[in-house]
Scaffold this active site. Structure first.
Site, short mmCIF file in Angstrom:
data_model
loop_
_atom_site.label_atom_id
_atom_site.label_comp_id
_atom_site.label_asym_id
_atom_site.label_seq_id
_atom_site.Cartn_x
_atom_site.Cartn_y
_atom_site.Cartn_z
N LYS A 280 46.34 44.54 27.45
CA LYS A 280 46.82 45.50 28.45
C LYS A 280 48.30 45.84 28.31
O LYS A 280 48.72 46.95 28.60
CB LYS A 280 46.50 45.01 29.85
CG LYS A 280 45.01 45.12 30.17
CD LYS A 280 44.73 44.98 31.64
CE LYS A 280 43.33 45.48 31.99
NZ LYS A 280 42.28 44.58 31.47
N GLU B 126 47.07 50.83 39.83
CA GLU B 126 45.90 50.27 40.51
C GLU B 126 45.53 48.99 39.79
O GLU B 126 45.82 48.83 38.62
CB GLU B 126 44.73 51.25 40.42
CG GLU B 126 43.98 51.23 39.07
CD GLU B 126 44.79 51.72 37.88
OE1 GLU B 126 45.79 52.42 38.09
OE2 GLU B 126 44.41 51.39 36.73
N SER C 19 39.73 40.77 23.24
CA SER C 19 40.69 41.55 24.03
C SER C 19 41.61 40.69 24.89
O SER C 19 42.70 41.12 25.25
CB SER C 19 39.95 42.56 24.91
OG SER C 19 38.94 41.92 25.66
C1 LIG Z 1 40.89 44.88 31.43
C2 LIG Z 1 40.24 44.17 30.34
C3 LIG Z 1 39.16 44.73 29.62
C4 LIG Z 1 38.53 46.05 29.97
O1 LIG Z 1 39.35 47.15 29.87
P1 LIG Z 1 39.25 48.22 28.71
O2 LIG Z 1 40.14 49.31 29.17
O3 LIG Z 1 37.81 48.64 28.59
O4 LIG Z 1 39.72 47.57 27.49
C5 LIG Z 1 38.65 44.02 28.55
N1 LIG Z 1 39.13 42.80 28.21
C6 LIG Z 1 40.15 42.23 28.87
C7 LIG Z 1 40.64 40.90 28.44
C8 LIG Z 1 40.74 42.90 29.95
O5 LIG Z 1 41.75 42.31 30.61
#
Ligand SMILES: *Cc1c(COP(=O)(O)O)cnc(C)c1O
Length: 387
Positions: free
Chosen positions: A81, A103, A371
């Protein structure tokens, strides 16, 4: 501005001016060497980029193919993020804005925004549903520690979609000095393209790293999808290549389903065309066009829509939507922890769980986008396993 019929700028008139102002400013900065230098410096020295592309040899042995992990869990803050919040923070700074609003649902984007607010010196206010504030106390405290104010949202279902509505309402009257820092590759133009661009650093690095390690591109890339920012970020630099792009949505709910709650977060798989937060895209809605509350064990996948570019790429067949339910995600969570010594975020665990359930779909060589890291999810997983 549009991806096929998806995307656009379906907003009240009061929001057209700030959106167009933002689009114009971003268009200029995209071509500014100085902007890119500044961003690159922050990504390297503050966020910790480039992140490694790690060959997961134990998981590879288990699944009988080569599996690499893109380690976004190692980015400062614990997820991808920050790539986006740093980028937008710099844009806002150069536009002369002094205040950030955002948000947040699970609180992860709120935390990533608070990090940037503190670091770049903004007044920062985060809209968060009352229900989510109760569920995510640690993240509320993190934001406050970094100087952000958390504003409780009491309208609607008091969760993420209502927090977005409130932030947009705020922005309509404050845009002269305020930037609205949207957290995923969704919403009205220019957010889907801008957020994708800032997250594309994931795919650009991965492309370089896999070419170095294997002398070729992967057969497939797997990423989880909430709004679509980590998926678009890793997919974007591979769109023109013969690489299978697998977008894994949250596909499952346990007991307690009601008419007001969709049994998943799978907008690509089950959604229909509609307007959400300023864009035409695929959304989860009831027969009257009212937004359903989505559900997933991973709070970050819990968005009742999906970015318009992913909706378009899924429709044209370039991206393949897939699903992993709660059970598959928990299995992925445990497997990566046990096999590799890496505890993934529950969101990322959906991508791993999917890969484990359909290894043939991956080809011989694949990259899974991790992610984020899973420390934030330990209590959830413990509770899930005891229920
Ligand atoms: C917020 C988040 C997501 C989902 O958000 P995307 O915009 O679809 O990437 C996925 N993985 C993690 C670790 C997150 O914090």
């Amino acid at each position: 501005m549009k991806f096929g019929r998806y995307g656009g700028l379906f907003v009240p008139e009061t929001l057209v001016q700030p959106l167009l102002e933002l689009a114009g400013a971003y268009e200029q900065m995209k071509n500014s060497d100085e902007f890119h230098r500044e961003l690159k410096n922050l990504l390297k020295n503050f966020a910790g980029r480039p992140t490694p592309l790690y060959y997961a040899r134990n998981l590879s042995r288990e699944l009988g193919r080569k599996i690499y992990l893109k380690r976004e869990d190692l980015v400062h803050g614990g997820a991808h993020k920050l790539n986006n919040t740093l980028g937008q923070g710099l844009v806002a700074k150069r536009m002369g804005k002094t205040r950030l609003i955002a948000e947040t649902g699970a609180g992860q984007h709120g935390v990533a925004t608070a990090i940037v607010g503190a670091n770049l010196g903004f007044e920062t206010q985060i809209y968060m549903g009352e229900v989510d504030i109760e569920r995510q106390k640690m993240n509320v405290y993190r934001m406050q520690l970094m100087g952000a104010e958390v504003i409780p949202v009491r309208s609607g279902s008091r969760t993420l979609k209502d927090a977005i509505n409130e932030a947009m309402r705020d922005w309509a009257s404050t845009f002269e000095h305020t930037h609205y820092l949207l957290g995923t590759a969704a919403g009205a133009h220019p957010f889907p393209s801008m957020v994708r661009d800032f997250q594309s650093v994931i795919g650009e690095e991965a492309r370089r790293q896999i070419s170095e390690a294997e002398g070729r591109l992967p057969d497939s890339i797997v990423a989880c999808v909430g709004g679509g920012s980590n998926a678009m970020g890793i997919f974007a630099p591979f769109l023109k290549d013969r690489v299978r792009l697998l977008a894994v949505e949250a596909g499952g709910r346990g007991p307690g389903k009601t008419d007001k709650i969709a049994d998943n977060g799978a907008s690509l798989g089950y959604g229909t065309d509609g307007v959400l937060h300023g864009a035409l895209t695929k959304i989860l809605q009831d027969p009257y066009g009212q937004i359903l509350e989505s559900y997933s064990v991973a709070a970050g996948l819990d968005y009742p829509g999906v970015g318009p570019e992913l909706a378009y790429l899924a429709e044209t067949g370039r991206v393949h939507p897939r699903m992993a339910d709660d059970k598959a995600a928990i299995r992925g969570f445990r497997a990566l922890s046990r096999f590799e010594g890496i505890i993934p975020a529950l969101e990322s665990a959906h991508a791993i769980g999917y890969a484990m359930s359909e290894p043939e779909a991956l080809g011989e060589l694949t990259i899974i986008n991790v992610s984020g890291r899973g420390d934030k999810d330990l209590a959830t997983v413990m509770e899930y396993e005891n229920s």
